[in-house]
Motif scaffolding. Structure first.
Motif, short mmCIF file in Angstrom:
data_model
loop_
_atom_site.label_atom_id
_atom_site.label_comp_id
_atom_site.label_asym_id
_atom_site.label_seq_id
_atom_site.Cartn_x
_atom_site.Cartn_y
_atom_site.Cartn_z
N PRO A 15 11.50 2.04 -1.75
CA PRO A 15 11.94 3.10 -2.68
C PRO A 15 11.24 3.00 -4.03
CG PRO A 15 13.58 1.36 -2.60
CD PRO A 15 12.51 0.98 -1.60
N LEU A 16 9.96 3.32 -4.05
CA LEU A 16 9.18 3.19 -5.28
C LEU A 16 9.64 4.15 -6.36
CD1 LEU A 16 5.58 2.81 -3.78
CD2 LEU A 16 7.22 1.02 -4.39
N ASP A 17 10.33 5.24 -5.97
CA ASP A 17 10.80 6.21 -6.96
C ASP A 17 12.01 5.71 -7.74
OD1 ASP A 17 12.26 6.21 -4.62
OD2 ASP A 17 12.89 8.31 -4.83
N LEU B 98 7.13 -5.70 8.17
CA LEU B 98 6.50 -4.49 7.65
C LEU B 98 7.60 -3.54 7.18
CD1 LEU B 98 4.27 -2.39 7.14
CD2 LEU B 98 4.39 -1.80 9.58
N ILE B 99 7.66 -3.29 5.86
CA ILE B 99 8.58 -2.32 5.27
C ILE B 99 7.86 -0.98 5.23
CG2 ILE B 99 10.06 -1.77 3.32
CD1 ILE B 99 10.73 -4.40 4.69
N THR C 78 5.01 -2.03 2.58
CA THR C 78 4.85 -3.41 2.11
C THR C 78 4.90 -4.34 3.31
OG1 THR C 78 5.81 -2.99 -0.07
CG2 THR C 78 5.83 -5.25 0.71
N VAL C 79 3.96 -5.28 3.37
CA VAL C 79 3.96 -6.31 4.41
C VAL C 79 4.17 -7.66 3.74
CG1 VAL C 79 2.73 -7.33 6.36
CG2 VAL C 79 2.32 -4.95 5.74
N ILE C 80 5.10 -8.44 4.27
CA ILE C 80 5.39 -9.76 3.72
C ILE C 80 5.34 -10.77 4.86
CG2 ILE C 80 7.87 -9.32 3.91
CD1 ILE C 80 8.23 -11.20 1.49
N VAL D 61 0.87 -1.18 0.00
CA VAL D 61 0.00 0.00 0.00
C VAL D 61 0.91 1.22 0.00
CG1 VAL D 61 -1.82 1.27 1.17
CG2 VAL D 61 -1.79 -1.24 1.27
N GLY D 62 1.04 1.86 -1.16
CA GLY D 62 1.96 2.99 -1.26
C GLY D 62 3.38 2.52 -1.03
#
Length: 384
Positions: free
Chosen positions: A241-243, A236-237, A226-228, A222-223
């Motif tokens: 770095p989505l950019d 929980l991250i 990130t949960v794995i 979500v944005g």
């Protein structure tokens, strides 16, 4: 026009500017200024592709303008051609020393102008391509070095995690390596007992981790969060770095490996703890049985000694009473009484041996207690 190439003409004489414009404007975008100061101002606004620069002008000369342009990072490689009526070797040398790429003598011949302009523009294009290639190569090299460093840290984590014997240590290990990658994260580890790493049990982050334990998806983004999830760890991250698509992709790959390794070690820790607990339960039962049996055996030994002593004392008393009615001689009576006393002493010595045996049984029980206590320290060694 040739790729919308912009040429700046700098000359204090209007006729010269007009002549150069007339020659070039069919093929290039041409801008004119009448002084060196105006040239510097124009270049500060927008860098042209090439400058045709007069030498002798009021104010600052063309040489001074060229020197100033070469000092500017933005125009250090900008093609500059001097256009001057001065044709001596000294004038040409001064132009090159100032930083010019070429020199054209007035009156300007169109063929010479076109050839020199085309040559300078081609050289600039070659230099730009080489610079871009060098920049790209440097970028690729830097990324390769970064990837190598990250993989080295992942490999080191794989090596180090094998020696971690508690769940919190595994959680801290994966949080620390992600921190070294510039990523903030928190974790929930579960090996029969739950621990939160990087957050308080009452925090919102802990609530998110707990809810995701039974989530139907293994990974949820979500944005930038990130949960794995794996059976023994939820991560929980907080700032993926989505950019940076390449960096984000690498971290997703790293996460997959790190989570698999951490989950496997947590599973080993849980199995080890279960084995230890089972051994403790079995040994507790063994100690309980041993305590009861030793207690019974010790009681029976002391009861046996007590009964033997009672029987012996009763027999001696009865024997003393019977001696008078047997008509024995005095010596015979003394021998018989001495034999009875000796037998009584032997029984007393037997009672002392019973106490020794009881002490030895107690020592065995103490050894069992000591061994049981070592089972409560699993971190000091593997169960084997």
């Amino acid at each position: 026009m040739i790729n919308n190439v912009n040429i700046l003409v700098v000359d204090d004489t209007a006729d010269c500017r007009l002549m150069l414009r007339a020659m070039l404007e069919d093929d290039y975008c041409v801008t004119e200024v009448a002084s060196g100061d105006m040239c510097l101002i124009e270049v500060a606004k927008a860098i042209p592709d090439l400058i045709l620069l007069d030498v002798n002008m009021p104010g600052i000369s063309g040489y001074e303008v060229c020197v100033n342009l070469r000092k500017m990072y933005q125009s250090e490689s900008l093609p500059i051609i001097f256009v001057s009526a001065l044709d001596s070797f000294e004038e040409r040398l001064a132009g090159y020393e100032a930083g010019a790429d070429d020199y054209i003598v007035k009156p300007v011949e169109p063929e010479i102008l076109f050839a020199k302009v085309a040559h300078c523009l081609a050289q600039r294009q070659i230099m730009s391509a080489a610079k871009a290639s060098a920049t790209e190569a440097m970028s690729v090299a830097m990324e390769a070095m970064t990837v190598s460093s990250e993989l080295g840290q992942v490999v080191q984590f794989i090596k180090d995690v094998q020696s971690i014997k508690d769940a919190q240590g595994v959680g801290h290990g994966i949080i620390n390596i992600l921190s070294s990658f510039g990523i903030n994260s928190v974790a929930r580890v579960d090996t029969g007992s739950v621990a939160y790493i990087g957050c308080n049990e009452e925090s919102i982050e802990a609530e998110v981790l707990t809810r995701f334990v039974v989530h139907h998806e293994r990974i949820l983004s979500v944005g930038i969060r990130t949960v794995i999830r794996d059976p023994h760890i939820v991560l929980l991250i907080k700032d993926m770095p989505l950019d940076d698509e390449n960096r984000c992709g690498r971290f997703r790959d790293h996460l997959a490996v790190l989570m698999d390794i951490a989950n496997a070690q947590l599973a080993n820790i849980k199995s080890r703890n279960m084995m230890l607990e089972q051994r403790q339960q079995i040994f507790t039962q063994v100690i309980s049985v041993a305590e009861q049996q030793i207690k019974k055996t010790t009681t029976r030994l002391f009861e046996h000694d007590k009964n033997s002593q009672g029987i012996m004392h009763g027999m001696v008393s009865e024997l003393e009473g019977m001696l008078f009615g047997l008509g024995l001689e005095e010596d015979q009576e003394k021998k018989l009484m001495a034999l009875a006393d000796q037998t009584s002493l032997q029984l007393q010595e037997t009672q002392g041996q019973t106490q020794v045996v009881s002490g030895e049984l107690g020592a065995i029980l103490e050894s069992l207690y000591d061994f049981f206590n070592t089972l409560n320290e699993p971190s000091k060694g593997d169960l084997s």
